[in-house]
Design a protein around this motif. Structure first.
Motif: not given
Length: 605
Positions: A413-436
């Motif tokens: 249920a949404i009241s007891e999630p496995f984690r508070a966020d969706g677990g997908l992140r955007l990465l950005d830096g001097n190596l470019g953009r990627g996802v994890i």
């Protein structure tokens, strides 16, 4: 039902504003394509006679009269793919139900359907991503005859559903329903299979033992039961309103599956221009349904391949989705499901626990989905918080889903999630953009700072492992794996090796301009890095020993080398691309040479 979450509203409004001109142009295009009704009535006598020449007497008469809907079936059937083998008998079932509904149906065409599970790590995998564009074109060819008033799209797996939808949206004035075939029954547990794979990687299991485990996992008609791209596709089609409610994960060749297929036929006929409730595909897939798709991916820990596919699918409807939209929504959408490789369970256990109906009901309860969307069911998304059943007379019906999960280990249920966020992140830096994808990454591996070991091919990683060169902390930089280099094959062969090294206590990460689908698992993997090395991206300048920092907490992706020195370095180029011919790969040169970057969908615009 709560009011819409403010972040969902804000991201949707930004998407709508960004897409204002392209969406308006798309809607104008499909309105013009619809013209003054069904196109079949405008065919010359010779054209029309060609179109119904092979039909039976009754269907031929109906098509001659032109007063009833004709449904075009676009199928990805072949009997080498377990997921698509059940489609063998669908055309006859569909034709029968269409006649009962006062319509006709014809197989409009077939599309290629390759299996990443079969081509994984092989030369054929380099054709995989670009098969999406080919499938879209084949779908358009199938629909190009002006014979059809609606479409039924039979497809399941990785590039197949995205390609079918892109093709369907090119004919967005036609209504359409996506018709799944369902997952195979559960075999051995994913944990057991994974253990044998890892033992084989260590040389502790024989090929025969590995094959026995794989055959016990992949053992029957239906989709593979882990939550990779194929099953993420099914989730997407349901939460975006292109499936009937609860249709995604009903197993093949059962009375309930056939009843859902029959109802899909009836809905296609009813939505056609000659039916009672005209609703074209181009009016179902819009900014709101695309946002619902992104939210579904976050809430289920879906395949990272949809950072490519959903972007391309949205663009086909004039919607300019960006990775920034995924990132913004990830922060507010909780992870409600853990399905292998993000957990122990498979999609059958997810479905039995409440499945899509429970997930949608929970997200709607907190305003985390747009309820006011068009769907093939003829309802808004609230109609999808229901479970399909057969009543006492064997007729299809829907029941309100329970408010309690049937298995809190796989669905919560949404009241007891496995984690508070969706677990997908955007990465950005001097190596470019990627996802994890971090839904399975341990907390102590969210930041990795280690020296680079550079590879130009995934097989080189395995070779270094076998030589004993990888028993240390490192970031594996696997470059020249992007769409222009070699078609952006998935790199699943890396997973057992890197996971084994991580289990030995080493701090390991992967950095690549290639793909890892939904199977990157516990190893931190910065993927889809753009610009890719072949296009002059920073990965082409990285050398062995360069210190790499992958920070999934703060979204950073950097090489810790003096900026002036790094800028002055020459980019490495692959001197010889001759190994990208053979196995039909030379036929895809046009695609490779014209592919856009990963963040634009890694296809040909």
């Amino acid at each position: 039902m709560s009011s819409l979450h403010p972040v969902v509203r804000e991201v949707t409004e930004r998407l709508r504003e960004r897409s204002r001109e392209s969406r308006a142009a798309y809607l104008a295009k499909i309105a013009a394509a619809r013209g003054d009704g069904t196109h079949r009535q405008h065919l010359s006598c010779g054209n029309l006679a060609h179109g119904f020449a092979a039909c039976g007497t009754d269907d031929k008469a109906a098509l001659r009269a032109g007063r009833t809907p004709n449904i075009g079936i676009v199928t990805a059937y072949n009997d080498m793919l377990s997921a698509h083998q059940p489609y063998e008998r669908y055309p006859e079932l569909i034709r029968t139900i269409a006649r009962e509904a006062g319509a006709t149906a014809q197989v409009a065409g077939g599309v290629p359907a390759m299996c990443d599970g079969v081509t994984q790590g092989r030369a054929g995998m380099e054709l995989s991503l670009f098969s999406r564009d080919l499938i879209a074109m084949a779908t358009a060819v199938a629909l190009s005859h002006d014979m059809f008033d609606a479409g039924l799209y039979l497809g399941i797996c990785d590039k197949i559903v995205p390609g079918l939808l892109i093709g369907a949206l090119a004919f967005g004035h036609l209504p359409g329903v996506f018709v799944p075939s369902g997952p195979m029954p559960s075999g051995i547990t994913n944990e057991a299979k994974s253990k044998v794979r890892q033992a084989y990687a260590e040389g502790k299991a024989s090929r025969e033992e590995l094959l026995e485990a794989e055959a016990a996992a992949y053992h029957a008609p239906g989709t593979c039961t882990f939550y990779g791209t194929a099953n993420s596709n099914q989730m997407l089609m349901e939460i975006m309103g292109m499936h009937l409610p609860g249709a995604s994960f009903v197993v093949p060749d059962t009375p309930l599956r056939d009843a859902l297929t029959a109802e899909a036929v009836r809905r296609a006929a009813a939505m056609s221009a000659l039916g009672e409730h005209y609703l074209p595909v181009g009016h179902i897939v819009d900014e709101k349904s695309v946002i619902n798709g992104v939210i579904g991916l976050h809430a289920t820990g879906g395949s990272t391949n949809h950072l490519l596919h959903l972007v391309a699918m949205a663009r086909a409807a004039g919607v300019e989705l960006r990775w920034e939209d995924f990132d913004a929504l990830s922060s507010v959408v909780p992870l409600l499901a853990r399905v292998y490789p993000n957990g122990y369970a498979d999609v059958n256990q997810f479905h039995e626990a409440g499945g899509m109906a429970f997930l949608i009901d929970q997200l709607l309860s907190q305003g985390l989905l747009h309820a006011d969307v068009n769907t093939v069911n003829g309802t808004g998304l609230h109609g999808y918080a229901q479970v399909p059943v057969l009543d006492a007379k064997g007729q299809l019906a829907w029941q309100k889903v329970s408010g309690e999960s049937g298995n809190r280990g796989v669905l919560r249920a949404i009241s007891e999630p496995f984690r508070a966020d969706g677990g997908l992140r955007l990465l950005d830096g001097n190596l470019g953009r990627g996802v994890i994808k971090v839904s399975s990454v341990p907390d102590d591996r969210m930041v990795i700072e280690a020296p680079a070991i550079v590879f130009n091919d995934q097989d080189e990683v395995r070779g270094a492992f076998e030589r004993g060169e990888l028993n240390r902390d490192f970031v594996a930089v696997v470059r020249f794996q992007g769409p222009r280099a070699n078609g952006m094959p998935e790199l699943h062969k890396l997973t057992p090796t890197l996971a084994l090294l991580q289990d030995r206590g080493h701090r390991i990460a992967l950095l690549t301009d290639g793909r890892m689908s939904g199977a990157s698992g516990r190893v931190p993997a910065a993927i889809h890095v753009t610009p890719e090395a072949e296009a002059g991206g920073a990965l082409a300048k990285v050398r062995d020993g360069d210190l790499i920092r992958l920070d999934a907490v703060n979204g950073a992706l950097d090489v810790l080398v003096d900026a002036a020195e790094f800028a002055a370095r020459p980019s490495v180029t692959l001197p010889d691309h001759s190994h990208h011919v053979g196995m039909g790969r030379e036929l895809f040169g046009l695609f490779r040479n014209n592919a856009v970057t990963a963040d634009l969908g890694a296809g040909v615009l």
